[in-house]
Design an enzyme around this catalytic site. Structure first.
Site, PDB file in Angstrom:
ATOM      1  CG  ASN A  79      -1.794  -0.964   1.585  1.00  0.00           C
ATOM      2  OD1 ASN A  79      -2.011  -1.931   2.274  1.00  0.00           O
ATOM      3  ND2 ASN A  79      -2.319  -0.957   0.483  1.00  0.00           N
TER       4      ASN A  79
ATOM      5  CG  HIS B 166      -4.401  -3.286  -2.186  1.00  0.00           C
ATOM      6  ND1 HIS B 166      -5.239  -2.609  -3.607  1.00  0.00           N
ATOM      7  CD2 HIS B 166      -4.861  -3.204  -1.244  1.00  0.00           C
ATOM      8  CE1 HIS B 166      -6.246  -2.516  -2.271  1.00  0.00           C
ATOM      9  NE2 HIS B 166      -5.891  -2.941  -1.441  1.00  0.00           N
TER      10      HIS B 166
END
Ligand SMILES: [Fe+2]
Length: 265
Positions: A40, A68
């Site tokens: 992140n 992610h």
């Protein structure tokens, strides 16, 4: 031998607080191996090659990721720019090992510290409340069968505490540490399991804590209050670096201590 594992860096606030602390933590504890979850680090969504380089410059040896990992498309090119047996930086950025076969990148890195200790880092992702992964427990068995190093660190990126606790027991005595990431909330259950594996359900986010797990709290509250979609933005307030410091025997890989770290401005 001391290993520092830094929990999920979230946005610029996370990168800034880690830059502030990582040097003195490494020095004061004579850390030999630094692993950072960076998934992140780019505004809360993914990591760019440039940010990965920035984290390597700060002293990271290996970067792990999770759900992610593909948020920034340019990372895919970076991951595949080197061969499987390379020791260069792009090879040191991992994606979860239990993605579908044939997915770009690698889920395990094997290297040697400057003092000559062989180590491996494994990135795994949970299945409970998450998608796109295969059985992490079986994947761990398969990977461990092919690893020569005794010092082995596992980042288990998962949502459910039960799945992460189970992975701790599954790998107890087989790896040096199982460290949970992804929930962005540190848990107070760090311990050495009976077989000599350091364990913590979630190391916690390195990022802004005046937020909802990294995102501006007003934006998240708006979504909870109205059910309406909206753009999420990384928060900045009250940054903290969350990490785990693991002490292990370099020969056997057995952990003897784990210390939870949370450092603010
Ligand atoms: Fe995640």
């Amino acid at each position: 031998m001391n290993i520092l594992f830094v929990g999920d860096i979230f946005g610029s606030a996370g990168r800034k607080i880690v830059r502030e602390h990582i040097g003195h933590v490494r020095e004061s504890h004579q850390v030999e191996l630094v692993v950072i979850n960076a998934e992140n680090a780019a505004g809360g969504f993914g990591v760019t090659p440039q940010i990965a380089e920035e984290l390597f410059d700060m002293g990271a040896d290996v970067l792990t990721t999770g759900n992610h990992v593909w948020d920034k498309r340019e990372l895919m090119e970076y991951l595949t720019s080197v061969s499987a047996d390379s020791q260069q930086r792009p090879r040191r950025v991992l994606r979860p090992a239990n993605f579908e076969p044939g997915v770009p990148g690698y889920g395990v890195f094997e290297g040697v510290t400057t003092s000559g200790v062989e180590y491996a880092v494994i990135d795994l992702m949970g299945k409970v409340f998450m998608s796109g992964t295969n059985n992490a427990f079986l994947a761990a068995n398969e990977l461990l069968a092919g690893i020569r190093a005794k010092v082995i660190l596992v980042d288990f990126h998962g949502e459910a505490t039960s799945e992460k606790v189970a992975m701790g027991w599954h790998l107890d005595g087989r790896v040096t540490a199982v460290l949970g990431t992804h929930t962005h909330v540190p848990t107070a259950d760090e311990r050495i399991l009976p077989g000599g594996t350091a364990y913590q359900t979630d190391v916690g986010m390195s990022g802004p804590y005046d937020s909802v797990i990294g995102v501006e709290k007003e934006l998240v509250l708006h979504r909870f209050l109205t059910g309406m979609p909206g753009k999420f933005e990384a928060a900045k307030g009250n940054p903290k670096m969350c990490a785990a410091l693991i002490t292990c025997d370099a020969k056997s890989g057995r952990a003897s201590a784990i210390q939870r770290i949370m450092l603010g401005e």
